[in-house]
Enzyme design. Structure first.
Site, PDB file in Angstrom:
ATOM      1  CG  ASP A  47      -2.123   0.947   0.998  1.00  0.00           C
ATOM      2  OD1 ASP A  47      -2.043   1.812   0.096  1.00  0.00           O
ATOM      3  OD2 ASP A  47      -3.122   0.842   1.735  1.00  0.00           O
TER       4      ASP A  47
HETATM    5  C1  BGC Z   1      -4.979   3.396   0.171  1.00  0.00           C
HETATM    6  C2  BGC Z   1      -5.041   2.426  -0.996  1.00  0.00           C
HETATM    7  C3  BGC Z   1      -4.827   3.159  -2.290  1.00  0.00           C
HETATM    8  C4  BGC Z   1      -3.495   3.880  -2.226  1.00  0.00           C
HETATM    9  C5  BGC Z   1      -3.172   4.663  -3.488  1.00  0.00           C
HETATM   10  C6  BGC Z   1      -3.731   4.263   0.136  1.00  0.00           C
HETATM   11  O1  BGC Z   1      -3.859   5.304   1.059  1.00  0.00           O
HETATM   12  O2  BGC Z   1      -5.033   2.675   1.376  1.00  0.00           O
HETATM   13  O3  BGC Z   1      -6.278   1.758  -1.004  1.00  0.00           O
HETATM   14  O4  BGC Z   1      -4.888   2.295  -3.372  1.00  0.00           O
HETATM   15  O5  BGC Z   1      -3.515   4.802  -1.145  1.00  0.00           O
HETATM   16  O6  BGC Z   1      -3.995   5.784  -3.613  1.00  0.00           O
END
Ligand code: BGC
Length: 753
Positions: free
Chosen positions: A231
């Site tokens: 993530d």
């Molecule tokens: C989120 C993800 C997301 C990523 C990219 C993170 O803060 O938890 O679900 O895909 O950011 O935007």
């Protein structure tokens, strides 16, 4: 374009290889131009594209390109419709290709452990079977277009509070049965190109460097052959993460971790083989998306909007409809109340926030209807009471034939990044619903929200239509539904509780800033409410239609399960006067036993559309997993012997059809340990080895007594209980058994089959 991976692996330098292990910019992987490896782009997900061309962030703060915002995960799951979600996936895949995206960051399939999780609007269900089935359809849909997915967030990331560091403490059984099961299903059935590891720690280790999670379970057991990315900002220790099976760090560490990998390689701490293996997997992933030829340059946005409109109706859950209040006649004098009628809340905040190319609202969608008026009711932020608007709304309701209140949670009440602290609607909305329903007996509430809310006014209104967060076409969809152009076809993918204090994780959510203990274990969602026989506002699986259905004629292909799947069939008939859809649900209730198990668990469902008077036979297949629980003592799934009840109906609390399947399960293998008790030995069918011993012990503990009075019954019970729960080694204290007694016993166990 195709990559020659063997050639590339021979020619890439170690610096280039370690460079490929992290991203560039916010959404790109690195290119190696001299060898023709392109940089590829990923983008959020999950219910539309959030492709950022300019300023980038992972919190939905900066603008993204215009796209189509489909219903959010919470709404989509309420469709209980594999086919619909598969088509949604195909549409997303087409959009992604038109936008030159390689991989979409979704679906988000974390289990709804508590209704307070700020991100529940994006997630699918409290039930892993439903979440897994729908997630697999979504992935198959997108990937059929040669666009990848990143199934997220792996794993046990069920809250926003300290989400980047909290330590989730959870049993392996709860992981296997609840928190990993939807990922398992998706990996096995849909072969996702990538998974996104979660920010949090899991039983002490960050998910990004969790070897058991990323290697033992994901790759070795489930056969995952894609890549795992972090993530955004979830990396902890880069070398350990690579060794644990984490391929790609996103968005990047600005070179720091690439250099760490290189240094570890040079010092011999990291093996060349481990790095090469990971880079090869990365190249195979990059290569998959490059095969998507010919490129698509555009897609039909209006056609996708029309699909979003249809999908919103499929996802809408009709919770109450007294005296067939809905649908409304088109010429009825109706007042729409509440600012969501003019500006619906149709998506949530954070990384899933889409920039829709257009948004419909109910007031405009109803413009052609002769007798629909509008009163805003409260402040435009959805939170502030406004006395003048309230008075105006009450007056308008009094003089109309029906009032439809468009209520729900404002953006500030639920979002990525923070959790909710209560389940209430804004006070001004509850007050308005009470005031309007006091003067207008025909009051309907339409809800826009991503997670459960309390409904103190439920008894006072005639109908409640729950749209969840229905996407950019929800305005038109709500008018279609209210006036019968379409029919609500959703069912709850989560239980709606009566009180926050009733919810399973109430005492352990969200933990302190360092850790959260999943003390409710496997008893999540209806597994908790139904096992405890607690009253709920609306049960899991519930939803009404504009027509009625009868489910009958439950048949099983066999009355005993011996390994071959059992086919369950039932007949469903539309016995009402309008066309509609029913969701037939199959639950399995295990026999009582020593291991605590939920009262029942969903193991099959089918959605069918039927014209008035029409009927259809639906069929389901129950395999070994349908009957099993995860037994930590053998680190495997286990099916105890007994009678399992197959329950069929339309919600976890409405299961009128029942049949029994008998299973002669294998006993748990017997392993003699120093805490083995007599009860363990008997349960394992090794009683013969100790029968002689038992007789001796009964003498010691006063067996063979003649009197049959109440005292004797109690002490017999006490003696038996104490004997059964006694470790074998303790027997030495009560009888003269000799030095080699344990060895002798062990030999006898081994000889006894
Ligand atoms: C989120 C993800 C997301 C990523 C990219 C993170 O803060 O938890 O679900 O895909 O950011 O935007």
């Amino acid at each position: 374009m195709k990559l020659d991976i063997t050639y590339l692996m021979k020619n890439l330098t170690n610096e280039e290889k370690t460079g490929l292990c992290s991203g560039e910019g916010f959404w790109w992987t690195k290119a190696v131009e001299r060898l023709g490896i392109p940089s590829i782009m990923v983008s959020d997900g999950p219910h539309g594209l959030r492709k950022q061309a300019d300023a980038s962030d992972h919190l939905g703060l900066n603008e993204s390109i215009q796209a189509v915002c489909f219903p959010a995960g919470s709404a989509l799951a309420s469709s209980w419709d594999r086919e619909l979600i598969g088509t949604l996936g195909e549409h997303l895949g087409d959009e992604a290709r038109a936008e030159k995206l390689h991989t979409v960051l979704g679906p988000a399939i974390n289990i709804k452990r508590s209704p307070l999780c700020g991100r529940n609007f994006e997630y699918l269900s409290e039930d892993p079977y439903l979440a897994g089935e729908l997630s697999a359809s979504y992935v198959n849909g997108i990937q059929s277009r040669n666009v990848g997915v990143s199934v997220k967030h792996f794993a046990a990331n069920n809250q926003e509070y300290f989400r980047m560091s909290t330590d989730t403490i959870v049993s392996e059984r709860a992981l296997r049965e609840i928190y990993l099961a939807a990922f398992e299903k998706t990996v096995k059935d849909a072969k996702p190109w990538t998974l996104m590891c979660a920010y949090n720690r899991l039983n002490g280790t960050y998910c990004c460097e969790h070897e058991w999670l990323l290697k033992d379970v994901l790759r070795d057991e489930w056969g995952f052959d894609g890549i795992v990315m972090t993530d955004w900002g979830a990396m902890n220790r880069r070398v350990e993460a690579l060794e644990a099976g984490l391929n790609l760090e996103m968005p990047s560490s600005n070179g720091v971790n690439d250099r760490r990998l290189l240094k570890a390689l040079e010092s011999g701490r990291l093996s060349q083989e481990t790095l090469d293996h990971s880079v090869e997997e990365l190249l195979r992933w990059i290569d998959k998306g490059l095969a998507a030829e010919p490129a698509i340059d555009s897609y039909d946005q209006e056609a996708h909007h029309a699909f979003a409109r249809k999908a919103a109706a499929e996802c809408a859950v009709l919770l109450k409809n007294e005296n067939n209040m809905l649908p409304l006649a088109e010429d009825k004098a109706v007042v729409f109340i509440g600012h969501f009628a003019r500006a619906p809340r149709f998506q949530g905040g954070g990384s899933s926030h889409i920039n829709p190319f257009k948004v419909s609202n109910a007031v405009t969608a109803a413009a052609d209807l002769p007798n629909v008026r509008f009163a805003p009711g409260w402040g435009d932020d959805g939170e502030q009471a406004d006395a003048a608007r309230l008075a105006e709304a009450v007056e308008a309701a009094r003089s109309a034939e029906a009032a439809v209140i468009f209520a729900g949670l404002p953006d500030s009440f639920e979002s990525e990044g923070y959790d909710r602290t209560h389940l209430n609607l804004p006070a001004c909305q509850d007050e308005l619903i009470a005031a309007v329903s006091a003067v207008q007996p025909n009051t309907v509430v339409v809800l826009h929200k991503g997670s459960p809310v309390l409904m103190p006014w439920l008894a006072d209104v005639k109908a409640v239509l729950d749209l969840y967060l229905g996407g950019q076409a929800v305005g038109e969809a709500s008018v279609d539904l209210l006036f019968g152009q379409s029919a609500p076809a959703g069912r709850l993918a989560e239980t709606l509780p009566l009180r926050l204090a009733d919810t399973p994780a109430y005492l352990n959510f969200p933990g302190d800033s360092k850790r959260v203990v999943y003390a409710e274990d496997i008893f999540v969602g209806y597994r908790w409410y139904d096992s405890r026989e607690m009253p709920v506002e609306f049960p899991f699986g519930f939803g009404l239609a504009y027509t009625e259905f009868a489910i009958s004629n439950l048949q099983l292909s066999a009355a005993a399960f011996a390994g071959e799947p059992i086919t369950v069939t039932a007949e469903v008939k539309n016995i009402g006067e309008r066309a509609g859809k029913e969701v037939v649900q199959v639950y399995v209730a295990p026999p009582a036993g020593k291991t605590a198990r939920p009262a029942h668990e969903l193991k099959g469902f089918a959605k069918v559309e039927l014209a008035p008077g029409a009927s259809q036979t639906v069929s389901f297949s129950l395999d070994a997993r349908s009957f099993a629980y995860y037994e930590e003592r053998i680190a495997d799934w286990h099916i105890p012997s007994g009678d399992y009840v197959i329950e069929v109906g339309r919600s976890s609390r409405d299961l009128p059809l029942r049949a029994t399947v008998t299973i002669e399960g294998k006993p748990l293998p017997f392993i003699h340990q120093d805490h083995t008790t007599i009860a363990d030995i008997i349960e394992a069918g090794k009683g013969a080895a100790i029968s002689e011993l038992m007789q001796q012990m009964e003498q010691v503990f006063g067996g063979g007594r003649e009197e049959a009075n109440a005292d004797a019954a109690v002490s017999d019970l006490m003696r038996d209980s104490m004997l059964l729960s006694m470790p074998i080694r303790s027997l030495l204290s009560f009888a003269s058994l000799g030095d080699d007694f344990e060895d002798k016993l062990k030999r006898r166990f081994e000889n006894e089959v």
